[in-house]
Design an enzyme around this catalytic site. Structure first.
Site, PDB file in Angstrom:
ATOM      1  N   ASP A  99      24.710  27.621  -0.001  1.00 45.80           N
ATOM      2  CA  ASP A  99      24.057  27.263  -1.257  1.00 45.80           C
ATOM      3  C   ASP A  99      24.946  26.291  -2.027  1.00 45.80           C
ATOM      4  O   ASP A  99      26.147  26.514  -2.162  1.00 45.80           O
ATOM      5  CB  ASP A  99      23.828  28.523  -2.097  1.00 45.80           C
ATOM      6  CG  ASP A  99      22.454  28.558  -2.727  1.00 45.80           C
ATOM      7  OD1 ASP A  99      22.084  27.555  -3.350  1.00 45.80           O
ATOM      8  OD2 ASP A  99      21.772  29.586  -2.604  1.00 45.80           O
ATOM      9  N   ASP A 201      20.370  23.960  -4.947  1.00 44.62           N
ATOM     10  CA  ASP A 201      19.727  24.702  -6.024  1.00 44.62           C
ATOM     11  C   ASP A 201      19.051  23.743  -7.014  1.00 44.62           C
ATOM     12  O   ASP A 201      19.605  22.688  -7.350  1.00 44.62           O
ATOM     13  CB  ASP A 201      20.805  25.536  -6.735  1.00 44.62           C
ATOM     14  CG  ASP A 201      20.241  26.472  -7.778  1.00 44.62           C
ATOM     15  OD1 ASP A 201      19.391  27.316  -7.418  1.00 44.62           O
ATOM     16  OD2 ASP A 201      20.651  26.376  -8.954  1.00 44.62           O
ATOM     17  N   GLU A 264      15.666  23.096  -3.161  1.00 45.39           N
ATOM     18  CA  GLU A 264      14.824  24.059  -3.874  1.00 45.39           C
ATOM     19  C   GLU A 264      13.953  23.299  -4.863  1.00 45.39           C
ATOM     20  O   GLU A 264      14.467  22.630  -5.769  1.00 45.39           O
ATOM     21  CB  GLU A 264      15.677  25.083  -4.624  1.00 45.39           C
ATOM     22  CG  GLU A 264      14.814  26.130  -5.322  1.00 45.39           C
ATOM     23  CD  GLU A 264      15.562  26.935  -6.368  1.00 45.39           C
ATOM     24  OE1 GLU A 264      15.136  28.064  -6.638  1.00 45.39           O
ATOM     25  OE2 GLU A 264      16.550  26.429  -6.935  1.00 45.39           O
ATOM     26  N   HIS A 325      15.515  35.347  -3.455  1.00 51.44           N
ATOM     27  CA  HIS A 325      16.224  36.155  -4.446  1.00 51.44           C
ATOM     28  C   HIS A 325      15.648  36.031  -5.847  1.00 51.44           C
ATOM     29  O   HIS A 325      16.082  36.753  -6.748  1.00 51.44           O
ATOM     30  CB  HIS A 325      17.707  35.759  -4.462  1.00 51.44           C
ATOM     31  CG  HIS A 325      17.924  34.329  -4.829  1.00 51.44           C
ATOM     32  ND1 HIS A 325      17.603  33.283  -3.983  1.00 51.44           N
ATOM     33  CD2 HIS A 325      18.413  33.747  -5.955  1.00 51.44           C
ATOM     34  CE1 HIS A 325      17.882  32.143  -4.575  1.00 51.44           C
ATOM     35  NE2 HIS A 325      18.373  32.392  -5.767  1.00 51.44           N
ATOM     36  N   ASP A 326      14.690  35.149  -6.057  1.00 57.59           N
ATOM     37  CA  ASP A 326      14.090  34.945  -7.375  1.00 57.59           C
ATOM     38  C   ASP A 326      12.661  35.465  -7.484  1.00 57.59           C
ATOM     39  O   ASP A 326      12.071  35.395  -8.563  1.00 57.59           O
ATOM     40  CB  ASP A 326      14.080  33.453  -7.726  1.00 57.59           C
ATOM     41  CG  ASP A 326      15.461  32.901  -8.028  1.00 57.59           C
ATOM     42  OD1 ASP A 326      16.312  33.670  -8.522  1.00 57.59           O
ATOM     43  OD2 ASP A 326      15.690  31.707  -7.750  1.00 57.59           O
TER      44      ASP A 326
END
Length: 528
Positions: A99, A201, A264, A325-326
């Site tokens: 990430d 990200d 993302e 994860h969101d």
């Protein structure tokens, strides 16, 4: 683009490192824990492991507030542990995707300490500073994605700094060439350590409107939505200049062989696909989250796939995601029976699939008592917290499901004694067995990995069917989104062998004329 490139044929598995495996008894996962479980990932049949942030951080947003882009937080280990993880992953023939969080640093990063020290500091322009509005308030109406204003006043210098997320996460100024050069050096630091690619990200946030104009009001805003939806983020994100920024990142990766750049991007399809770049020179895989956002109906999903395939630029490779994860877990959104259909969909559509750890054992919504809630978004906007999808992986029966020797940082599921890898790995009807068999089929059948895609019209509204073809092989996938049994016709004169059902016990059947499905059943058939 070569069909053999690993990120086209392969499957990505996301690890949230706090929640995968604890090896030092502090209740939080670590790098040694990921290394310890590489045998499992190889057994499961994935091809790459994507690791959420492990950088030194005050953990205001659990690692997405980075204090040092070229280190490892002691919570997770050190650089030697990371190097061992990469070496062992490669020995297991697994790629490692890291990430990368370039939009914002931590407020504790030395760059920001210099930037806020005075208006004359050479790093002042590394972040986004603006004078107050005439009334002394924030410079414009931009909101934080975590609730409240996106501007915080610095009393010492009298200006506001911009943060798209928490005040502890000030945004970097990507219009500054020095920032770009420093971040390119960060990419090279990890590439030189053997990283196979990056998931970037909030990549669509990197460039903001040069004039800092107010965002327009959103006419479709509803009170139950997060506050960020009050305005349409026309000027605070998704600016056209961002493609040049991404293309520059891509050129850094192009100096190394076979690396992947994943972005993302929470945008509609027509905007998402622009992030491939005008000449496929930006993101290799702009993350496609549409399966998370589309109503779980056969017709809606079929339309989504058609629209996405039609919107892809020539040569653009698709990708699909069910959770991360969101977002609430897939089993929590549609139930465990349909989550099995979702697994079959994800792993048979054209494009690169990304799995989220724990979905393969059917982890559902895990209730978090108020006193154990951790997510800062939940504190700012109750009801929007992400803790339930970040709970620890469940490996075996026992007090802490094999994740740790002490109470984990977040609770386990209520059914952890039966919903774990050891209990499910040899069970023919388990979700884990289904995932492993699906991943095995993707590796065995080129039609599923790199074949063409064609929607098959169906009469029942609850059924979505499509074909994947490569050379002389044709595979038909039929998914029943409903609870009622269905019977579907097959092409006249054709004969099919059942490769896999989402229900146990049917593999090897043959069919011609028509095929029957139980409620919430998916089938994978090969023309013979």
């Amino acid at each position: 683009m070569r069909e053999t490139v690993w990120w086209k044929r392969g499957t990505v598995y996301q690890v949230y490192p706090r929640s995968f495996q604890d090896t030092n008894g502090d209740g939080v996962g670590d790098l040694k824990g990921i290394t310890r479980r590489l045998d499992y990932l190889a057994w499961l049949g994935v091809d790459a492991v994507w690791i959420s942030p492990i950088y030194p951080s005050p953990m205001a947003d659990f690692g997405y507030d980075v204090a040092d882009y070229c280190g490892v937080d002691p919570l997770f280990g050190d650089l030697a542990d990371f190097d061992e993880l990469v070496a062992e992953a490669h020995r297991h023939k697994l790629k490692v995707i890291l990430d990368f969080v370039p939009n914002h640093s931590s407020i504790a990063h030395p760059w920001f300490a210099e930037s806020r020290s005075s208006r004359a500091n050479p790093r002042r322009d590394w972040y986004i500073w603006r004078d107050p509005a005439p009334d002394g308030g924030p410079p414009n109406n931009w909101l934080s994605n975590f609730g409240g204003p996106a501007w915080t006043r610095d009393e010492a210098t009298g200006q506001y700094y911009y943060h798209a997320f928490l005040p502890e996460q000030p945004d970097l100024n990507w219009r500054n060439p020095a920032v770009r050069a420093a971040m390119h050096d960060v990419l090279r630091f990890w590439l030189d350590r053997g990283v196979d690619g990056f998931r970037v990200d909030v990549i669509w946030h990197l460039i903001k409107d040069e004039g800092f104009r107010d965002n327009p009001e959103n006419p479709d805003f509803l009170p139950h939505l997060p506050e960020i939806n009050r305005f349409t983020q026309v000027y605070s994100a998704d600016r056209p200049e961002v493609l040049d920024v991404i293309a520059q990142m891509r050129r850094v990766l192009d100096d190394y062989s076979d690396r992947v750049l994943i972005g993302e991007i929470y945008l509609p399809i027509e905007r998402l696909v622009t992030y491939y770049g005008p000449d496929l020179d930006a993101a290799d895989l702009p993350f496609n989250f549409q399966l998370i956002q589309t109503p779980w109906r056969a017709d809606a999903v079929a339309d989504l796939v058609e629209n996405y395939e039609a919107a892809l630029p020539p040569g653009g490779w698709p990708n699909w995601v069910l959770g991360n994860h969101d977002q609430p877990r897939i089993a929590a959104r549609i139930g465990i029976a349909q989550a099995r259909i979702a697994a079959m969909l994800l792993l048979t559509l054209r494009g690169t699939p990304t799995l989220y750890y724990g979905d393969e054992i059917g982890l559902d919504h895990v209730s978090i008592p108020p006193e154990r809630m951790q997510d800062p978004w939940e504190r700012n906007e109750p009801g929007h917290g992400r803790d339930p999808e970040r709970t620890p992986m469940q490996w075996e029966p026992g007090p802490f499901a094999g994740f740790s020797t002490v109470e984990p940082w977040l609770p386990l599921s209520a059914d952890a004694q039966t919903r774990n890898v050891d209990a499910m790995c040899d069970a023919p009807a388990s979700t884990l067995t289904l995932y492993r068999r699906l991943l095995g089929l993707r590796r065995e059948q080129a039609a599923l990995a790199i074949g063409s895609y064609r929607t098959i019209p169906t009469e029942p509204d609850a059924v979505f069917a499509y074909e994947r073809s490569h050379e002389d092989t044709t595979i038909r996938i039929i998914l029943n989104f409903g609870e009622d049994p269905q019977a579907l016709p097959l092409p006249e004169g054709s004969r099919w062998t059942l490769l896999l059902s989402s229900h146990a016990g049917r593999t090897g059947e043959t069919a011609s004329g028509q095929v029957a499905l139980a409620g919430s059943e998916g089938l994978i058939l090969m023309r013979t």
